[in-house]
Design a protein around this motif. Structure first.
Motif, short mmCIF file in Angstrom:
data_model
loop_
_atom_site.label_atom_id
_atom_site.label_comp_id
_atom_site.label_asym_id
_atom_site.label_seq_id
_atom_site.Cartn_x
_atom_site.Cartn_y
_atom_site.Cartn_z
N ALA A 147 14.17 -4.13 0.99
CA ALA A 147 13.15 -4.26 2.04
C ALA A 147 13.40 -5.55 2.82
N ASP A 148 12.93 -5.56 4.04
CA ASP A 148 13.07 -6.75 4.89
C ASP A 148 11.88 -7.68 4.77
N ALA A 149 10.70 -7.12 4.51
CA ALA A 149 9.48 -7.94 4.45
C ALA A 149 8.50 -7.30 3.48
N LEU A 150 7.55 -8.12 3.04
CA LEU A 150 6.50 -7.67 2.14
C LEU A 150 5.18 -8.18 2.69
N ALA A 194 -3.14 -10.19 4.60
CA ALA A 194 -3.51 -11.51 4.07
C ALA A 194 -2.31 -12.44 4.04
N ALA A 195 -1.11 -11.88 3.81
CA ALA A 195 0.11 -12.68 3.75
C ALA A 195 1.29 -11.75 4.01
N ALA A 196 2.35 -12.31 4.55
CA ALA A 196 3.57 -11.54 4.79
C ALA A 196 4.76 -12.49 4.71
N TYR A 229 0.31 -3.85 -1.53
CA TYR A 229 1.46 -4.48 -0.90
C TYR A 229 2.28 -3.41 -0.20
N ILE A 230 2.79 -3.75 0.96
CA ILE A 230 3.62 -2.82 1.71
C ILE A 230 5.00 -3.46 1.89
N GLU A 231 6.02 -2.79 1.37
CA GLU A 231 7.39 -3.19 1.64
C GLU A 231 7.75 -2.59 3.00
N ILE A 232 8.31 -3.42 3.85
CA ILE A 232 8.65 -2.99 5.21
C ILE A 232 10.16 -3.01 5.37
N TYR A 233 10.71 -1.87 5.74
CA TYR A 233 12.14 -1.71 5.99
C TYR A 233 12.29 -1.59 7.51
N CYS A 234 12.99 -2.53 8.10
CA CYS A 234 13.03 -2.62 9.56
C CYS A 234 14.29 -2.00 10.16
#
Length: 152
Positions: free
Chosen positions: A102-105, A93-95, A68-73
């Protein structure tokens, strides 16, 4: 729309095996095959069932590493910008947008550690990404294909 108990049982039967016959589902839930078909048609028309699909084990495709990647925008990044950026990666596979720092996973499947690292680096290089944080899955413990209602 809220599913009643019978509809929920039909949906779970289909989620378990979308190729299951209406007669088989009917035997499971106590309805005739035509009654099950009418309910499935109604559930599709009302949007409760959005489609039928096949589930493939990612390992069967050679994708044995999951993370899993936490995305900080960067400021003013919209969810649509994140979606457009991530949908180009077949490894995603999913976001989802999420609460917290974080903003997204993003859930990632890759062939191996090097492939995962490559995907991580490419996502981190997207113009809307400020930084990332990743975790790798050691062993999946539980995967559900449907959500069960706990409301009574």
């Amino acid at each position: 729309m809220r599913l009643n108990d019978l509809d929920e049982r039909i949906v779970h039967a289909l989620a378990d095996d979308a190729r299951r016959s209406y007669a088989d589902i009917g035997a499971l839930v106590g309805l005739s095959a035509p009654a099950v078909k009418r309910r499935v048609d109604r559930l599709r028309a009302e949007g409760a069932i959005t489609g039928f699909t096949v589930r493939v084990d990612p390992a069967a495709l050679g994708w044995r590493t999951e993370g899993y990647i936490e995305i900080y925008c960067r400021p003013h990044t919209s969810p649509q910008d994140i979606r457009r950026g991530l949908e180009r990666y077949p490894e995603v596979a999913a976001a989802s947008t999420i609460t917290g720092e974080a903003d997204a996973l993003a859930q990632i499947f890759a062939a191996d550690m090097r492939h995962f690292e490559d995907v991580l680096e490419r996502i981190a290089g997207e113009p809307y990404v400020e930084r990332t944080k990743s975790v790798l899955v050691l062993s999946p413990l539980l995967r559900r294909t449907t959500v069960t209602s706990t409301a009574g």
